[in-house]
Scaffold this motif. Structure first.
Motif, PDB file in Angstrom:
ATOM      1  N   ASP A 135      31.224 -19.138  31.060  1.00 41.80           N
ATOM      2  CA  ASP A 135      30.820 -19.474  29.296  1.00 41.80           C
ATOM      3  C   ASP A 135      31.587 -18.986  27.956  1.00 41.80           C
ATOM      4  O   ASP A 135      30.706 -18.245  28.310  1.00 41.80           O
ATOM      5  CB  ASP A 135      30.074 -20.719  29.738  1.00 41.80           C
ATOM      6  CG  ASP A 135      30.902 -22.048  27.957  1.00 41.80           C
ATOM      7  OD1 ASP A 135      31.546 -21.381  27.099  1.00 41.80           O
ATOM      8  OD2 ASP A 135      29.972 -23.114  27.517  1.00 41.80           O
ATOM      9  N   SER A 136      32.523 -18.582  27.491  1.00 40.13           N
ATOM     10  CA  SER A 136      32.159 -17.081  27.369  1.00 40.13           C
ATOM     11  C   SER A 136      31.242 -17.489  25.858  1.00 40.13           C
ATOM     12  O   SER A 136      30.915 -16.552  24.583  1.00 40.13           O
ATOM     13  CB  SER A 136      33.718 -17.046  26.533  1.00 40.13           C
ATOM     14  OG  SER A 136      34.802 -18.257  25.491  1.00 40.13           O
ATOM     15  N   ARG A 137      30.807 -18.475  25.354  1.00 33.90           N
ATOM     16  CA  ARG A 137      30.176 -19.549  24.255  1.00 33.90           C
ATOM     17  C   ARG A 137      28.698 -18.244  24.557  1.00 33.90           C
ATOM     18  O   ARG A 137      27.922 -18.504  23.833  1.00 33.90           O
ATOM     19  CB  ARG A 137      29.947 -20.650  23.849  1.00 33.90           C
ATOM     20  CG  ARG A 137      31.327 -21.687  23.494  1.00 33.90           C
ATOM     21  CD  ARG A 137      31.186 -22.651  23.529  1.00 33.90           C
ATOM     22  NE  ARG A 137      30.876 -23.104  24.587  1.00 33.90           N
ATOM     23  CZ  ARG A 137      30.951 -24.424  24.297  1.00 33.90           C
ATOM     24  NH1 ARG A 137      30.847 -25.409  23.613  1.00 33.90           N
ATOM     25  NH2 ARG A 137      31.292 -25.243  26.219  1.00 33.90           N
TER      26      ARG A 137
END
Length: 465
Positions: A391-393
């Motif tokens: 997840d890029s978050r």
């Protein structure tokens, strides 16, 4: 519109290339080991010859496009990745030619470790390579090149005899070595990716010892207490390394249980009896590992245990440093940081890696021979903080995690006045002095860079001020 433009570029370029060259749109971009710094190119091209590489670079320069070469695709810190328009996947340039009489190997710029290992093993020879089968030989070698044979044969760059390299104008320079261009030869051995695309290299090979068989062991400590972690680290630190030894260690949560564990993989190039004596401190039964398995393996099987950890895909923005000692309180804090980050969804595969290789042979090379300085050649432990997630978050949290670990290593496990790191795992903002030594040494490197790449077309490790 982007697909239309991609097709236009590909149509124009294909007439300059050999019939075996291939193209893929951005939807078929080759997956990298770390996708957090992966380019999002207009298209990817697969050259089939050195001349193809020449024509691709020339075309990109004519059209104002930025291109970037990859072989294995494991370099986890690709500078300026957002500005890369064309990826040149070198994997088709993977020829390996072994000359038994001269004990040399000629390999293409897209060759991976497994391919060269298989080729030389078939001739009862061996070469200095990394510990992951799918890593590009030259990607590892040009930035120093450590591996199990570092103790016996020195760094990868010390075993490099010559290279062919395509410069930023698209000119192919063949047979570059200490005689043909001493300045460039000095610079590329440690910072090679910053000067062009190496399309072919010649390296040294050596006769196998012990019929190519070596001892390796896997020790696992599951859910270790702070006391157990301290005992394991102290045993590693107290071990005297000789040239036939190497050690890989990791803090990780391993499948199928997901329990936090320490995994040790000591290696010895010799008999089981010799190995057990050399590694007696970490093989001490009082350490009480939860799992232990020792085997004798041929050279072409040594890296197979690392295949899973070298798999492509996911986000793995690793940050590495060089340290002198395994300070137990510091590593206990790092252990906790790793477990805390690993609680994030999908981040359970995050790890702390510790590598130890004998460096006496590497230090015999003159400090002036390569850009890779004695200060870094003598690093006792190469350590890497490797967040793993999808997840890029989590990018910002991963950055904070890595920085905390890096700062602990610099302040408590090395010399805070002279931090050192291995170029291939350096963070984006790591000072050049950490990779290449003194300011004078860095200035010399930048002067050569200005001569060979004045527009800084190849960003890689170096950015011209």
């Amino acid at each position: 519109m982007e697909n239309v433009q991609s097709n236009v570029y590909a149509s124009e370029l294909k007439f300059r290339l050999s019939s075996d060259a291939r193209f893929a749109g951005n939807e078929d971009t080759v997956i990298r080991y770390d996708e957090s710094s992966a380019p999002n190119p207009i298209f990817t091209v697969f050259p089939h010859s050195e001349e193809d590489v020449v024509q691709i670079v020339k075309y990109c320069r004519e059209k104002g496009l930025k291109c970037f070469a990859q072989s294995g695709g494991h370099n986890s810190r690709v500078r300026n990745h957002k500005s890369i328009d064309v990826v040149i996947c070198m994997r088709s340039l993977n020829h390996v030619s072994v000359d038994e009489s001269s004990q040399t190997v000629i390999l293409g710029g897209g060759t991976i470790n497994k391919e060269v290992i298989d080729a030389v093993t078939a001739k009862k020879l061996e070469v200095a390579t990394g510990v992951c089968n799918t890593v590009g030989v030259l990607g590892n070698l040009l930035h120093g090149g450590t591996g199990r044979f570092t103790g016996k044969y020195g760094l990868g760059i010390d075993n490099l005899l010559s290279v062919n390299i395509v410069d930023a104008t698209g000119k192919l320079h063949k047979g570059i070595n200490e005689t043909t261009d001493p300045e460039l030869w000095w610079a590329i051995r440690g910072a090679g990716s910053s000067f062009g695309i190496v399309t072919q290299a010649t390296i040294k090979a050596y006769p196998q010892s012990n019929e190519g068989l070596s001892w390796t062991c896997t020790l696992m400590f599951s859910n270790p207490s702070a006391e157990k972690i301290g005992k394991v680290l102290n045993a590693i630190d107290a071990t005297v390394m000789e040239e036939r030894m190497s050690l890989l260690c990791s803090f990780a949560c391993l499948p199928p249980t997901g329990h936090p564990s320490i995994v040790l993989v000591p290696w010895y190039y010799g008999s089981e009896g010799e190995a057990e004596k050399a590694w007696e401190r970490i093989l001490d039964p009082l350490l009480e590992p939860d799992f232990k398995q020792a085997v004798m393996l041929p050279t072409d099987k040594l890296n197979e245990g690392n295949d899973a950890s070298c798999a492509m895909g996911g986000r793995k923005p690793s940050v590495g440093m060089g340290i002198e000692r395994l300070d137990v309180p510091s590593f206990l804090e790092i252990w906790d940081l790793c477990l805390e980050f690993g609680k994030n969804e999908g981040a359970g595969g995050s790890a702390i890696l510790i590598e130890r290789f004998p460096k006496e042979k590497a230090l015999r090379v003159s400090d002036d021979a390569t850009v890779f300085p004695h200060s870094n050649r003598g690093i006792v432990y190469e350590v890497v903080c490797c967040p793993v997630y999808k997840d890029s978050r989590l990018d910002e949290e991963a950055k904070v995690f890595s920085k905390k670990v890096r700062d602990i290593w610099v302040q408590r496990c090395g010399d805070p006045e002279k931090p050192r790191c291995y170029g291939a795992s350096a963070g984006f903002d790591e000072p050049l002095e950490s990779m290449f030594g003194s300011k004078e040494r860095v200035q010399r490197l930048l002067d050569i860079k200005r001569k060979w790449d004045p527009e800084n077309y190849w960003g890689a490790l170096l950015d011209l001020p």
